[in-house]
Scaffold this active site. Structure first.
Site, short mmCIF file in Angstrom:
data_model
loop_
_atom_site.label_atom_id
_atom_site.label_comp_id
_atom_site.label_asym_id
_atom_site.label_seq_id
_atom_site.Cartn_x
_atom_site.Cartn_y
_atom_site.Cartn_z
CB SER A 119 -0.93 0.13 1.24
OG SER A 119 -1.81 -1.04 1.14
CG HIS A 140 -2.07 -0.48 -4.19
ND1 HIS A 140 -2.41 0.88 -4.10
CD2 HIS A 140 -2.64 -1.22 -3.01
CE1 HIS A 140 -2.84 1.17 -2.73
NE2 HIS A 140 -2.99 -0.35 -2.30
CD GLU A 152 -1.86 3.93 -6.67
OE1 GLU A 152 -2.17 3.21 -5.65
OE2 GLU A 152 -1.72 5.24 -6.35
CG ASN A 190 -3.18 3.80 0.57
OD1 ASN A 190 -4.24 3.88 1.10
ND2 ASN A 190 -2.86 2.71 0.17
N1 LIG Z 1 -6.47 -4.21 3.39
C1 LIG Z 1 -6.70 -3.38 2.77
O1 LIG Z 1 -7.60 -2.59 2.18
C2 LIG Z 1 -5.56 -3.08 1.26
C3 LIG Z 1 -5.74 -2.78 -0.03
C4 LIG Z 1 -4.60 -2.69 -0.91
C5 LIG Z 1 -3.42 -3.21 -0.63
N2 LIG Z 1 -3.32 -3.72 0.61
C6 LIG Z 1 -1.72 -4.50 0.96
O2 LIG Z 1 -2.02 -5.90 0.61
C7 LIG Z 1 -1.21 -6.69 1.51
C8 LIG Z 1 -1.93 -7.50 2.33
O3 LIG Z 1 -3.09 -6.99 3.14
P1 LIG Z 1 -4.06 -7.74 3.74
O4 LIG Z 1 -5.27 -6.74 4.05
O5 LIG Z 1 -4.63 -8.76 2.71
O6 LIG Z 1 -3.71 -8.27 5.11
P2 LIG Z 1 -4.22 -9.32 5.85
O7 LIG Z 1 -3.53 -9.52 7.27
O8 LIG Z 1 -5.37 -9.74 5.73
O9 LIG Z 1 -3.29 -10.80 5.18
C9 LIG Z 1 -1.82 -10.93 5.14
C10 LIG Z 1 -1.33 -12.36 5.09
O10 LIG Z 1 -0.13 -12.42 4.74
C11 LIG Z 1 0.29 -13.72 5.40
N3 LIG Z 1 1.70 -13.49 5.45
C12 LIG Z 1 2.51 -12.87 6.43
N4 LIG Z 1 3.88 -13.09 6.25
C13 LIG Z 1 3.95 -14.06 5.15
C14 LIG Z 1 5.02 -14.75 4.60
N5 LIG Z 1 6.34 -14.79 5.06
N6 LIG Z 1 4.73 -15.55 3.41
C15 LIG Z 1 3.28 -15.73 2.94
N7 LIG Z 1 2.40 -14.94 3.63
C16 LIG Z 1 2.54 -14.15 4.70
C17 LIG Z 1 -0.39 -13.67 6.56
O11 LIG Z 1 -0.38 -14.78 7.18
C18 LIG Z 1 -1.95 -13.08 6.28
O12 LIG Z 1 -2.44 -14.26 5.90
C19 LIG Z 1 -0.54 -5.33 2.50
O13 LIG Z 1 0.69 -5.06 1.71
C20 LIG Z 1 -1.44 -4.21 2.40
O14 LIG Z 1 -0.80 -2.99 2.65
C21 LIG Z 1 -4.27 -3.88 1.68
#
Ligand SMILES: NC(=O)c1ccc[n+]([C@@H]2O[C@H](COP(=O)([O-])OP(=O)(O)OC[C@H]3O[C@@H](n4cnc5c(N)ncnc54)[C@H](O)[C@@H]3O)[C@@H](O)[C@H]2O)c1
Length: 284
Positions: A119, A140, A152, A190
């Protein structure tokens, strides 16, 4: 280069959404997380969303089965040797993502593009972990991935035109609308969204309004589909805090300082919908 198999790292809300749209577009997907139960949770959430679409008559039962059949699970990054393109969507934590990219660089074939769904973390810093910075890019997606049209696409300083085009075309294949951003903390989405959410948390912190009033003002006054506090709960308060910290450190500007209340919630494990409690309660 044709992409047939997509690797997805992280089976959380974003990773599972990306796996779903990729599988629905006809790609084979290898969805990876650190533990089998986490990959299964991701798979269960895809199953639930598809089942709802079947109930609503938007999808046939055979189509649902075909999408699920396209998704393979993995708890070993070595499985990414099968991928033609990888999208990393693990937790928003820079050292963690850097470690994942060092491993992906080792296990993926040399021509494979390594994209991150970060993000806010600079793409250049992630790319520098690999021996293929020209093949590292930001891709993104927005939350919830199956519903939101935007992707993005963020070019790091070393990203090649070929990598950019491949990523742009992949977003189109997923039936998304890509928009290009340069590589500065928070990119476009963001850089604009998160300070607004942080300011809403400050309003709550300073007692300017209740959570309901703050959200109502932004929904009805600004025509936002969701209030900022409800949106923060959807995004995940840990992710919101991590993004604010990246903006704060990246620009060395106090206007991006995370609200202490946001930090307090995260420290208490109140992460929003995913933990059952954030600014609102989701226990039921
Ligand atoms: N939540 C949102 O609205 C959103 C929107 C756009 C981008 N993002 C980005 O997407 C990414 C994930 O966010 P999310 O909301 O899905 O988080 P989340 O907490 O729902 O999921 C993250 C997952 O990553 C896993 N993980 C951690 N370490 C790992 C590793 N070494 N190998 C494999 N998997 C691993 C965790 O176990 C978890 O299941 C982040 O970078 C976040 O900034 C989030």
């Amino acid at each position: 280069m044709t992409i047939q198999t997509l690797g997805v790292i992280g089976a959380g809300q974003m990773g599972s959404g990306i796996a779903q749209v990729a599988a629905a577009s006809g790609l084979t997907v290898v969805m990876n997380d650190i533990k089998p139960e986490l990959v299964q949770r991701g798979l269960a959430s895809i199953d639930k969303i598809l089942a709802r679409n079947v109930e609503k008559g938007k999808l046939g039962a055979e189509e649902k089965a075909a999408v699920l059949k396209k998704i393979q699970t993995s708890v070993d990054l070595k499985d990414m040797a099968a991928a033609d393109f990888v999208v990393e969507a693990a937790t928003e934590n820079e050292p963690l993502k850097c470690q994942i990219f060092r491993s992906l660089d080792e296990f993926c074939r040399p021509h494979v593009v390594l994209a991150t769904n970060t993000s806010s973390i600079p793409i250049g810093r992630i790319a520098a972990q690999t021996g293929r910075p020209e093949k590292v890019i930001g891709m993104h997606f927005m939350n919830p991935v199956p519903l939101m049209k935007l992707v993005e696409v963020i070019r790091g300083i070393a990203t090649s035109d070929e990598t950019f085009k491949l990523t742009w075309d992949l977003a189109l294949k997923f039936d998304k609308t890509p928009a290009e951003s340069n590589d500065y903390p928070g990119f476009i989405a963001n850089r604009i969204l998160m300070p607004m959410i942080n300011e809403a948390v400050y309003c709550l912190f300073h007692g300017v309004g209740t959570r309901e009033d703050i959200d109502t003002v932004m929904k009805l006054g600004m025509n936002h589909p969701m209030g900022p506090l409800a949106l923060a709960d959807l995004i995940g308060l840990d992710t919101c805090l991590a993004i604010m910290e990246t903006l704060y450190e990246g620009f060395c500007d106090s206007k991006y300082r995370p609200c202490p209340l946001l930090r307090k919630y995260v420290e208490a494990g109140w992460l929003g919908r995913k933990s059952g409690k954030g600014f609102y309660d989701y226990a039921k």
